[in-house]
Scaffold this active site. Structure first.
Site, short mmCIF file in Angstrom:
data_model
loop_
_atom_site.label_atom_id
_atom_site.label_comp_id
_atom_site.label_asym_id
_atom_site.label_seq_id
_atom_site.Cartn_x
_atom_site.Cartn_y
_atom_site.Cartn_z
N ASN A 134 62.40 54.85 53.77
CA ASN A 134 62.15 54.64 52.34
C ASN A 134 63.45 54.11 51.74
O ASN A 134 64.37 54.88 51.49
CB ASN A 134 61.72 55.98 51.72
CG ASN A 134 61.39 55.85 50.25
OD1 ASN A 134 61.62 54.81 49.63
ND2 ASN A 134 60.85 56.91 49.68
N LYS A 190 66.12 56.86 52.62
CA LYS A 190 65.68 58.15 53.16
C LYS A 190 64.98 57.87 54.47
O LYS A 190 64.25 56.88 54.58
CB LYS A 190 64.69 58.83 52.20
CG LYS A 190 65.33 59.31 50.92
CD LYS A 190 64.30 60.10 50.11
CE LYS A 190 64.70 60.13 48.66
NZ LYS A 190 63.60 60.05 47.74
N ARG A 245 58.10 52.32 53.61
CA ARG A 245 57.48 52.40 52.30
C ARG A 245 57.82 51.11 51.56
O ARG A 245 58.99 50.75 51.43
CB ARG A 245 58.04 53.59 51.52
CG ARG A 245 57.51 53.62 50.11
CD ARG A 245 58.17 54.68 49.30
NE ARG A 245 57.60 54.69 47.97
CZ ARG A 245 58.30 54.94 46.87
NH1 ARG A 245 59.58 55.21 46.95
NH2 ARG A 245 57.71 54.94 45.71
N HIS A 270 52.67 55.32 43.61
CA HIS A 270 52.49 56.65 44.23
C HIS A 270 51.20 56.69 45.07
O HIS A 270 50.63 57.77 45.27
CB HIS A 270 52.38 57.78 43.18
CG HIS A 270 53.65 58.09 42.44
ND1 HIS A 270 53.63 58.51 41.14
CD2 HIS A 270 54.94 58.08 42.83
CE1 HIS A 270 54.87 58.74 40.73
NE2 HIS A 270 55.69 58.47 41.73
N HIS A 324 50.18 63.71 40.03
CA HIS A 324 51.42 63.67 40.81
C HIS A 324 52.56 63.78 39.81
O HIS A 324 52.88 62.82 39.10
CB HIS A 324 51.49 62.37 41.61
CG HIS A 324 52.79 62.19 42.35
ND1 HIS A 324 52.88 62.21 43.73
CD2 HIS A 324 54.05 61.99 41.91
CE1 HIS A 324 54.14 62.04 44.08
NE2 HIS A 324 54.87 61.89 42.99
N LEU A 325 53.16 64.97 39.73
CA LEU A 325 54.19 65.23 38.72
C LEU A 325 55.53 65.49 39.39
O LEU A 325 55.89 66.62 39.71
CB LEU A 325 53.79 66.45 37.86
CG LEU A 325 52.35 66.45 37.31
CD1 LEU A 325 52.09 67.74 36.54
CD2 LEU A 325 52.11 65.23 36.43
N ARG A 377 61.29 58.41 32.07
CA ARG A 377 60.49 57.28 31.55
C ARG A 377 59.56 57.75 30.44
O ARG A 377 59.01 58.86 30.51
CB ARG A 377 59.64 56.66 32.66
CG ARG A 377 60.44 56.06 33.78
CD ARG A 377 59.53 55.29 34.74
NE ARG A 377 60.21 55.03 35.99
CZ ARG A 377 59.78 55.44 37.19
NH1 ARG A 377 58.64 56.10 37.30
NH2 ARG A 377 60.48 55.19 38.27
N MET A 432 62.44 70.37 35.15
CA MET A 432 61.52 71.30 34.48
C MET A 432 62.02 72.75 34.54
O MET A 432 61.77 73.53 33.63
CB MET A 432 60.13 71.17 35.12
CG MET A 432 59.03 71.79 34.33
SD MET A 432 58.97 71.30 32.58
CE MET A 432 58.15 69.71 32.65
N GLY A 479 57.07 67.68 42.80
CA GLY A 479 58.03 68.72 42.38
C GLY A 479 57.57 69.61 41.24
O GLY A 479 57.57 70.83 41.37
N GLU A 538 54.42 62.29 51.47
CA GLU A 538 54.31 60.83 51.57
C GLU A 538 54.80 60.32 52.92
O GLU A 538 54.25 59.37 53.46
CB GLU A 538 55.09 60.18 50.42
CG GLU A 538 54.37 60.37 49.09
CD GLU A 538 55.24 60.11 47.87
OE1 GLU A 538 56.04 61.01 47.52
OE2 GLU A 538 55.14 59.04 47.27
#
Ligand code: ADP
Length: 413
Positions: free
Chosen positions: A21, A28, A106, A195, A223-224, A256, A298, A345, A399
């Site tokens: 990736n 990664k 990816r 995603h 997907h958060l 964003r 968060m 996450g 993923e």
């Protein structure tokens, strides 16, 4: 270099896939054994091109090896990938191993052409290059990663797995913006969605969790992560997703803005005197949770709320309000919803976000059981009570495994 699809078969018996990736300043990697889906090794090279780059390598579990860190200067992706290859070789997992079946990349933007994982030929690579104008931040890094991997193992099949592919099934009325058709088509402006590997994997796993076939269930996937997107998946096919031409549209994200009135951008230019690049940075990097309260993690936002911080509380409420709007909208798009599923996450870890997003949606058949929601686990699980009409689930995304699966399926013979 692999130039035809016929060359794309893996060596007999080879069962490992290296997933790469490549981001603009990071790479990664994960090496997986496809016989049992085990993760052999993984790592990350970050700050490529900066004064001090950093490589962190995690060797195979159970082998007694420690996580290794290298600080140094990796001037480009090639240097970074070569260093990663050296680390793998030190664990006896070098790229020259006959057990390596393929490398899966990816690739963020596949446009309309790539609806499926694709063996990388010269022609495919040219087509990914042609998509650079619609994905200027992402595709160049992906292309560099592919070229470098090809240089390291010219004989090995390489496969591109596109973030956009899962969303190419969206109907035209969901994918097209209501703007002048000629202008839109001339510049390939439409909603592509991102995603996709996560939405594909998680929607399929949710069907499995419900004990049903993907073709028989309608799922809303949330997907958060730091980036965040929602999708509506009907019978295994994506029919709507929240990201658009770029990953900026839709939900409130870590940095964003998600949806805003497009006129905000003219206003910033005309009234605030900002350039296009400055507006781009504002909306992509300085907005969302970080713009609203200064934090995009968060955990930190919840901690501040517990201490009575009003800005953090408002940021949380804005984040959750947007989620609710999408859950409602996608319930209407799907007509019948079998499950709403949280992943990535925030989705996997933040019980307050899940509770707040589903709270008050009883009329849509959505209820969260507080005890089930409080459970911490890495396994797919239901968090709705038995009596609920619509299942609410938490399904960890993977993923890399999805990219490895799709890559291996193409080259295994
Ligand atoms: P990405 O892949 O988009 O960088 P991830 O899916 O790893 O992001 O999600 C990262 C985000 O997940 C963090 O910014 C943080 O907000 C959130 N997160 C991670 N762990 C927790 C946790 N235990 N509780 C709440 N939020 C968490």
């Amino acid at each position: 270099m692999t130039t035809t699809e016929e060359d794309a078969a893996a060596a007999p018996g080879a069962s490992r896939v290296l997933v790469l990736n490549s981001g603009s300043s990071s790479v990664k990697y994960q090496l997986l054994d496809m016989r049992d889906h085990s993760r052999l090794a993984s790592g990350l090279v970050e700050r490529i091109g900066e004064e001090t780059s950093r490589l962190v390598h995690t060797p195979p579990a159970g082998g007694g090896g420690q996580v290794r860190e290298r600080l140094g200067r990796f001037p480009d992706h090639e240097a970074a990938l070569r260093a990663a290859a050296e680390e793998l070789a030190a664990d006896g997992l070098g790229l020259d191993s006959p057990e390596l079946a393929a490398i899966g990349h990816r690739v963020v933007h596949g446009g309309l052409r790539f609806t499926e994982p694709t063996v990388i030929t010269d022609e495919v690579l040219k087509e990914i290059e042609r998509l650079v104008p619609v994905a200027p931040l992402h595709n160049p890094a992906n292309i560099t990663g592919i070229r470098t991997a090809q240089a390291l193992r010219p004989d090995l099949p390489q496969v591109a797995v596109f973030d956009t592919a899962f969303h190419t099934t969206m109907p035209e009325y969901a994918a097209r913006y209501a703007i002048d058709v000629e202008t839109a088509d001339a510049h390939r402006i439409r909603r592509y969605g991102f995603h996709g590997t996560s939405h594909a994997y998680v929607s399929r796993k949710t069907a499995e969790l419900l004990g049903r076939a993907p073709k028989d269930v309608n799922v809303i996937v949330l997907h958060l992560g730091n980036g965040a997107s929602a999708s509506a998946v009907a019978g295994g096919r994506c029919v709507e997703t929240s990201m658009g031409l770029t990953p900026l549209e839709g939900l409130v994200m870590g940095t964003r803005s998600g949806d805003i009135d497009p006129a905000v951008t003219f206003h910033l230019k005309r009234v605030a005197g900002m350039s296009a690049d400055e507006i781009d940075v504002l909306l992509n990097k300085k907005s969302g949770l970080v713009g609203l309260c200064g934090d995009n993690d968060m955990r930190e936002i919840r901690r501040r709320i517990d201490e009575g911080d009003a800005r953090a509380a408002l940021a949380f409420d804005i984040y959750v309000h947007r989620l609710k709007k999408y859950i409602g909208a996608y319930s209407a798009v799907l007509g019948r919803v079998d499950a709403v599923v949280f992943t990535a996450g925030v989705g996997e870890n933040s019980s307050p976000v899940r509770e707040a997003a589903i709270g008050g949606l009883e009329e849509l058949g959505l209820v969260v059981d507080a005890d089930l929601n409080a459970v911490r686990s890495g396994e797919p699980r239901l968090i709705s009570p038995d009596y609920a009409r619509v299942a609410v689930a938490v399904v960890p995304t993977d993923e890399e495994l999805e990219i490895a699966n799709q890559t291996f399926a193409l080259v295994d013979n």
